[in-house]
Design a protein around this motif. Structure first.
Motif, PDB file in Angstrom:
ATOM      1  N   ARG A   1       0.891  -1.251   0.007  1.00  0.00           N
ATOM      2  CA  ARG A   1      -0.016  -0.136   0.019  1.00  0.00           C
ATOM      3  C   ARG A   1       0.938   1.246  -0.091  1.00  0.00           C
ATOM      4  N   GLY A   2       1.992   1.293   0.719  1.00  0.00           N
ATOM      5  CA  GLY A   2       2.614   2.451   0.740  1.00  0.00           C
ATOM      6  C   GLY A   2       3.462   2.661  -0.473  1.00  0.00           C
ATOM      7  N   LEU A   3       3.908   1.697  -1.108  1.00  0.00           N
ATOM      8  CA  LEU A   3       4.708   1.698  -2.433  1.00  0.00           C
ATOM      9  C   LEU A   3       3.676   2.445  -3.340  1.00  0.00           C
ATOM     10  N   ALA A   4       2.363   1.481  -3.671  1.00  0.00           N
ATOM     11  CA  ALA A   4       1.419   1.940  -4.355  1.00  0.00           C
ATOM     12  C   ALA A   4       1.161   3.388  -4.523  1.00  0.00           C
ATOM     13  N   ARG A   5       1.023   4.022  -3.133  1.00  0.00           N
ATOM     14  CA  ARG A   5       0.808   5.543  -2.863  1.00  0.00           C
ATOM     15  C   ARG A   5       1.918   6.559  -3.346  1.00  0.00           C
ATOM     16  N   ASP A   6       3.181   5.889  -3.258  1.00  0.00           N
ATOM     17  CA  ASP A   6       4.315   6.595  -3.549  1.00  0.00           C
ATOM     18  C   ASP A   6       4.568   6.466  -4.941  1.00  0.00           C
ATOM     19  N   LEU A   7       4.404   5.449  -5.627  1.00  0.00           N
ATOM     20  CA  LEU A   7       4.872   5.302  -7.125  1.00  0.00           C
ATOM     21  C   LEU A   7       3.660   5.435  -8.067  1.00  0.00           C
ATOM     22  N   GLY A   8       2.289   5.674  -7.730  1.00  0.00           N
ATOM     23  CA  GLY A   8       1.239   5.875  -8.362  1.00  0.00           C
ATOM     24  C   GLY A   8       1.456   6.833  -9.599  1.00  0.00           C
ATOM     25  N   GLU A   9       2.092   8.221  -9.076  1.00  0.00           N
ATOM     26  CA  GLU A   9       2.502   9.135  -9.933  1.00  0.00           C
ATOM     27  C   GLU A   9       3.268   8.900 -11.269  1.00  0.00           C
ATOM     28  N   HIS A  10       4.047   7.965 -11.062  1.00  0.00           N
ATOM     29  CA  HIS A  10       4.665   7.312 -11.879  1.00  0.00           C
ATOM     30  C   HIS A  10       4.147   6.267 -12.686  1.00  0.00           C
ATOM     31  N   ASN A  11       2.925   6.087 -12.776  1.00  0.00           N
ATOM     32  CA  ASN A  11       2.009   4.911 -13.487  1.00  0.00           C
ATOM     33  C   ASN A  11       2.739   3.487 -12.931  1.00  0.00           C
ATOM     34  N   ILE A  12       2.911   3.524 -11.797  1.00  0.00           N
ATOM     35  CA  ILE A  12       3.595   2.099 -11.232  1.00  0.00           C
ATOM     36  C   ILE A  12       2.539   1.400 -10.559  1.00  0.00           C
ATOM     37  N   ARG A  13       1.917   0.449 -10.698  1.00  0.00           N
ATOM     38  CA  ARG A  13       0.945  -0.288  -9.849  1.00  0.00           C
ATOM     39  C   ARG A  13       1.583  -1.239  -8.954  1.00  0.00           C
ATOM     40  N   VAL A  14       0.988  -1.358  -7.800  1.00  0.00           N
ATOM     41  CA  VAL A  14       1.729  -2.164  -6.758  1.00  0.00           C
ATOM     42  C   VAL A  14       0.389  -2.677  -5.771  1.00  0.00           C
ATOM     43  N   ASN A  15       0.270  -4.127  -6.097  1.00  0.00           N
ATOM     44  CA  ASN A  15      -0.673  -4.936  -5.415  1.00  0.00           C
ATOM     45  C   ASN A  15      -0.085  -6.038  -4.663  1.00  0.00           C
ATOM     46  N   SER A  16      -0.767  -6.569  -3.779  1.00  0.00           N
ATOM     47  CA  SER A  16      -0.531  -8.036  -3.041  1.00  0.00           C
ATOM     48  C   SER A  16      -1.470  -9.223  -3.515  1.00  0.00           C
ATOM     49  N   VAL A  17      -0.632 -10.188  -3.788  1.00  0.00           N
ATOM     50  CA  VAL A  17      -1.158 -11.344  -3.851  1.00  0.00           C
ATOM     51  C   VAL A  17      -1.398 -12.230  -2.868  1.00  0.00           C
ATOM     52  N   ILE A  18      -2.462 -12.561  -2.226  1.00  0.00           N
ATOM     53  CA  ILE A  18      -2.472 -13.641  -0.992  1.00  0.00           C
ATOM     54  C   ILE A  18      -3.082 -14.893  -1.452  1.00  0.00           C
ATOM     55  N   PRO A  19      -2.095 -15.810  -1.552  1.00  0.00           N
ATOM     56  CA  PRO A  19      -2.517 -17.161  -1.792  1.00  0.00           C
ATOM     57  C   PRO A  19      -3.047 -17.765  -0.559  1.00  0.00           C
ATOM     58  N   GLY A  20      -3.919 -18.859  -0.654  1.00  0.00           N
ATOM     59  CA  GLY A  20      -4.432 -19.650   0.389  1.00  0.00           C
ATOM     60  C   GLY A  20      -3.579 -20.938   0.639  1.00  0.00           C
TER      61      GLY A  20
END
Length: 263
Positions: free
Chosen positions: A180-199
């Motif tokens: 979430r922190g990276l997504a906020r900081d990097l969004g202005e550079h069109n860089i998407r960051v997400n977490s994948v949560i496997p079961g």
């Protein structure tokens, strides 16, 4: 309604992933090996990092006939100097990185009384620290090239409060905050960051060490869907999130766990 559970799994095709420069950590075995195969199957150019030499070389050999055969690079991600050198080598060879999948981890069990300060530091290095520094290294070219995708792999374990995994769960919980922190900081550079949560994914390691028939019954009883999560299910979600079909997805957690709420 037809029953498709026994049909052969076929990945959706994402044309925009063709020729993308993809780096996958922990790509030699388990979920990582399926990620490598899936992205190679999309026509992506894949570099994968691991310390499992034999398995990694076998995987690379098995995909040697692909349009872009994957490149195995041995790297101990707990060695930050080696990590930096490996990413520099990839950028030099590829000209940049478009997609980073921070998959590497180790879920060894541990008792509370057995944890030493040294073991704590090692577990954080194995399961958390490298995700930030891999992202830091990849972001340099992503900024320059006008965008990119980072997928950080978490775990269902801390959402369920699993036993004998306190340090692993600490690291995996932190990964969601990191994303979430990276997504906020990097969004202005069109860089998407997400977490994948496997079961509870059916991998060779899990099957060999922990997924006994009794454990499998417990897992299935806790899931909304009474089918095991396979490595392909995680790779399918990852392909989508890396593609332009997920162009407005960032800063979120995406679960692939068959709706597992515990039992």
């Amino acid at each position: 309604m037809p029953d498709n559970k026994n049909d052969a799994f076929v990945y959706a095709t994402y044309p925009d992933l063709r020729d993308k420069r993809v780096v996958i950590t922990g790509g030699g075995t388990g979920i990582g090996s399926e990620l490598v195969s899936a992205f190679v199957g999309q026509g992506a150019r894949v570099w994968f990092l691991d310390i499992a030499d034999e398995a990694s070389r076998q995987l690379a050999d098995s995909l040697a006939g692909a349009a872009h055969p994957p490149r195995f690079m041995r790297c101990d991600l707990t060695d930050l100097n080696a990590l930096a050198a490996t990413f520099a080598a990839i950028e030099s060879e590829a000209g940049g990185i478009d997609v980073l999948l921070n998959n590497a981890a180790n879920d060894d069990r541990h008792g509370i009384d057995d944890v030493t300060p040294e073991y704590w530091e090692n577990r954080m290095a194995v399961n958390l620290r490298h995700q930030f520094f891999c992202a830091q290294a990849a972001v340099r070219s992503m900024r320059r090239d006008g965008g990119g995708v980072i997928l950080n792999f978490g775990s269902i374990s801390w959402h369920l409060a699993s036993s004998q995994l306190s340090l692993y769960m600490t690291a995996k919980a932190a990964i969601e905050g990191l994303s979430r922190g990276l997504a906020r900081d990097l969004g202005e550079h069109n860089i998407r960051v997400n977490s994948v949560i496997p079961g509870a994914v059916r991998t060779p390691r899990q099957q060999a060490l922990w997924h006994t028939p009794e454990e499998e019954a417990r897992i299935l009883a806790g899931q909304c869907l009474r089918e095991r999560v396979e490595m392909q299910d995680v790779a399918a979600l990852s392909l989508f999130l890396a593609s332009n079909n997920a162009r407005r997805c960032s800063g979120r957690e995406y679960f692939v766990d068959a709706g597992w709420y515990g039992a």
